[in-house]
Write an enzyme that holds these catalytic residues in place. Structure first.
Site, short mmCIF file in Angstrom:
data_model
loop_
_atom_site.label_atom_id
_atom_site.label_comp_id
_atom_site.label_asym_id
_atom_site.label_seq_id
_atom_site.Cartn_x
_atom_site.Cartn_y
_atom_site.Cartn_z
N GLY A 200 0.81 -1.22 0.09
CA GLY A 200 0.09 -0.07 0.09
C GLY A 200 0.84 1.31 0.05
N SER A 201 0.24 2.18 0.48
CA SER A 201 1.10 3.67 0.65
C SER A 201 2.39 3.54 1.20
CB SER A 201 0.05 4.70 1.10
OG SER A 201 -0.94 4.85 0.38
N THR A 202 2.67 2.52 2.27
CA THR A 202 3.78 2.56 2.80
C THR A 202 5.26 2.28 1.67
OG1 THR A 202 4.01 0.06 3.18
CG2 THR A 202 3.04 1.52 4.75
#
Length: 757
Positions: free
Chosen positions: A332-334
């Site tokens: 994801g956005s990590t």
């Protein structure tokens, strides 16, 4: 009557006599010749072989299995240990009626259907001449009852054995692992692959590490097998000990894990699924290694029963899956901080470059949408990370291309085994054109389509990594490119010499990252947890220290272009995963955390609060209250702690519960030989048993006295005296003495008579 005079031919009779004499002499000489020849064969030709056989008949070599090494956390809290206890074992080859014998045993001590099933399975796996336990962890009273009637059960023996114990039950079970009986496949592997020396070291050993550190550090934990040379009589009875070499206990593993931190994280997860790995980025030491749900490793030590195995193996939550190294997730956005660093390093973006976010990005005939339909307004690199703008990274991924992304990410460890010191780690998937050609068979599947690159920018698409990889990559980023191999064991301690052997791998070659670019990314990650627009700012409000972080929410299943995601309308197992990465202190990090909560929705709401409390523990030494833990478990604490925590040393709610036995759980901890917590105590206990088994009253008294003097603990000596009484039929007195842990006074009668059942 007419008499006849018989004339004897003396010469003929003499010839016959001589012939018979010569024949007899020849026969005698032949016999002597055969005897002399046989003597020559036995005494000269086969002398060495027969001498060895005779010596083997006279001398028996009995292996002494070593104590298995302990496993302790960084502060010395024991996570795996041993204790001696009695087992009742049957040698099937010595019994004509196996089932009948078991039925008779059940009349003396309890034998449950589970005991029978386990016995049948173990007997099928082993050889008929090997003893197999029908009951384990007998109480003193049960031992006394059986010994009183031992004469009825040839081929059935009581033995003192060491049992592995995991005192904290389910806590850190995926990390510690468990041991189990060596099965046929493992026996064959030992024969085929191990050296003669290693095979000899496992003579008499029945258990081996099956999972976790118990498996990975088997050679260190096992120890060195000793032996006793016993002179035996023609009937096989031990006469005296000729020589002995004591076993050397296995080494102690001191972990880098903080078990109190581990317990806190597992409590915060509650019944939810997921994984968390915390690493000290300065040296690669793993501080917490969490996979939820967990399981009780004590169930496996003696062989798990069918019901428990079915519950664990068929559970939809997959408690046996080590999610920290075998669960692979879209980051994801990590993933965005690494994408931004790639853009700076490869010259595709500058920190100041910005764009007006419309809330969507169209490529070909497909539109990729942000979670904020109206867009985020003007977005530069700093804001793209702080507010987690998807469109910024849709465009960036398209500009970089899949192979450039893969080449930049690989040195951070994405899509590769980290080398952590526990077996079973998966590589995950770092997509590239080369990877896709190898992963698929059909030509149309092997082709990389440009549209597949877009979703890679926000950590979706083919991206699939383990939480250990995410934590390792964050440790590298937070340290500006300094790299270490994550490891769970800090030192191996020799229990004989006390010498500590550090096991940390040598540092890896650092990544040649531009310090200015790294500072841009770190500052933006600090903004995530510090500035009100930041997706982690709510959870880290009033933290009292500066940290960096990044939230992530990853789709488990795709949705249609015109369809709006609604968690309430889909099955719980199909909802988005919540992720979070964080490090602190921001300027000189001592901890880097990566975590996932499966199907928990937004990372900011579900995952960030757990990461906040992990950093509070490590940086401030604060442990959350029960109320706060309950709020996090229920997903009702999206912000900072509901109430101030307490110093770790003063926390009374740290859940380090000792695993307790129950009446219907024979695989739980039973009654050990208290006070005899090593092999010497177990041997003394067996001496007590032999005291009860001696054929005469005088021998029983002598053996009991010897056992009592040799025992290192009062209870073992008491057990010896108790068993002597049991051997004489005084079961009630013996049981009472064993329970009170005091010797029984017993005077042998001149003629004890036949023992009664």
């Amino acid at each position: 009557m007419k008499s006849m005079t018989e004339l004897r031919n003396i010469e003929v009779e003499l010839d016959r006599f001589r012939t018979r004499t010569i024949a007899a002499a020849a026969f005698v000489l032949l016999c002597f010749g055969v005897l002399i020849f046989r003597w020559f064969v036995l005494q000269v030709v086969r002398h060495d072989d027969l001498q060895a056989q005779a010596e083997a008949n006279r001398i028996g070599v009995v292996p002494i299995v070593p104590n298995r090494g302990l496993i302790v956390d960084r502060n010395g809290i024991v996570m795996a240990t041993n204790y001696p206890a009695y087992t009742l074992e049957i040698t099937p080859s010595k019994l004509a009626d196996l089932e009948g014998t078991i039925d008779e045993i059940a009349k003396v001590i309890e034998v449950t259907p589970r005991d029978r099933k386990r016995f049948a399975r173990l007997a099928a796996e082993g050889k008929s001449f090997e003893s197999v336990p029908i009951r384990t962890k007998l109480t003193d009273e049960e031992v006394a009852r059986f010994v009183a009637q031992r004469f009825r059960f040839p081929g059935v023996e009581i033995k003192a054995r060491l049992f592995r114990n995991y005192p904290h039950g389910e806590l850190a079970s995926h990390l510690v692992g468990y041991i189990g009986r060596i099965n046929e496949e493992e026996k064959q592997k030992i024969v085929d692959d191990w050296s003669d020396e290693d095979q000899a070291n496992y003579r008499g050993t029945e258990y081996i590490g099956k999972l976790g550190l118990e498996q990975s550090y088997e050679s260190d934990l096992h120890g060195t097998t000793g032996f006793e040379q016993i002179e035996t009589s023609a009937g096989g009875r031990a006469v005296r000990q000729l020589a002995s070499k004591p076993a050397t206990p296995g080494n102690t593993l001191q972990l880098s894990i903080d078990i109190k931190l581990q317990a806190m994280v597992e409590a915060l997860y509650g019944d939810r699924r997921g994984a968390l790995v915390a690493i000290d980025p300065r040296n690669g030491e793993v501080l917490a290694f969490v996979s939820k749900p967990t399981f009780d490793p004590n169930l496996f030590v003696d062989g798990i029963d069918a019901d428990n195995w079915k519950d664990l193996n068929e559970s939809i939550d997959k408690p046996l899956l080590n999610r920290a190294i075998r669960g692979t997730y879209a980051p994801g956005s990590t993933y965005k901080p690494y994408m931004a660093l790639a853009a700076l390093t490869l010259g595709k973006r500058t920190p100041q470059w910005g764009m007006q976010d419309p809330g969507h990005f169209t490529f070909g005939n497909h539109t990729f949408r942000d979670d904020k339909p109206e867009g985020h307004g003007f977005v530069d690199m700093y804001r793209s990370i702080v507010i987690s703008c998807d469109v910024y990274y849709f465009m960036l991924a398209n500009d970089l291309g899949v192979d450039a992304i893969a080449s930049f990410m690989a040195p951070f460890g994405f899509g590769q085994a980290t080398g952590i010191d526990i077996e079973g780690e998966l590589r995950g998937v770092l997509p590239s054109t080369d990877w896709k050609r190898k992963a698929y068979k059909r030509p149309e599947q092997q082709r990389w389509y440009a549209g597949e690159t877009i979703s890679l920018g926000i950590g979706q698409g083919y991206n699939s990594f383990t939480i250990t990889q995410l934590a390792n990559a964050l440790a590298t980023l937070s340290m500006g490119g300094e790299r270490h191999t994550p490891h769970l064991v800090r030192d191996i301690v020799d229990v004989v010499s006390g010498v500590r052997r550090p096991v940390a791998p040598a540092p890896l070659a650092p990544l040649p990252l531009n310090p200015e670019y790294v500072e841009v990314i770190r500052n933006a990650m600090v903004g995530v947890n510090k500035e009100p627009p930041g997706t982690g700012a709510k959870a880290f409000a009033n933290a009292g220290y500066i940290s960096g972080g990044k939230t992530g929410t990853a789709q488990v299943v795709g949705i249609k272009a015109n369809e709006k995601y609604s968690a309430s309308k889909i099955a719980e197992q199909l909802r988005d995963n919540a992720l979070f990465i964080a490090f602190a202190p921001a300027d000189h990090p001592t901890i880097a955390v990566a975590m996932v909560l499966e199907n928990a929705g937004w990372g900011a709401d579900s995952a960030a609060p757990i990461a906040r409390r992990v950093l509070d523990y490590w940086i401030k030494g604060i442990y959350p209250t029960d109320k706060d833990i309950a709020a996090v478990q229920g997903g009702n604490a999206g912000g900072p702690p509901l109430e101030p925590g307490v110093p770790i040393a003063q926390a009374t709610n740290i859940r380090l519960d000792v695993h307790k036995s129950t009446d219907d759980d024979d695989d739980a901890i039973g009654t050990p030989l208290a006070g005899a917590d090593d092999a010497a105590g177990a041997v003394s206990a067996m001496s007590a048993y032999e005291a009860a088994s001696a054929p005469t009253a005088a021998e029983r008294v002598a053996a009991a006295a010897s056992a009592a003097s040799a025992a290192s603990a009062g209870r073992v000596a008491a057990a010896a005296a108790a068993l002597v009484n049991a051997g004489n039929g005084s079961v009630a007195v013996a049981a009472s003495a064993a329970a009170k842990r005091q010797p029984v006074q017993w005077t042998p009668t001149p003629n004890p008579g036949k023992r009664k059942p």
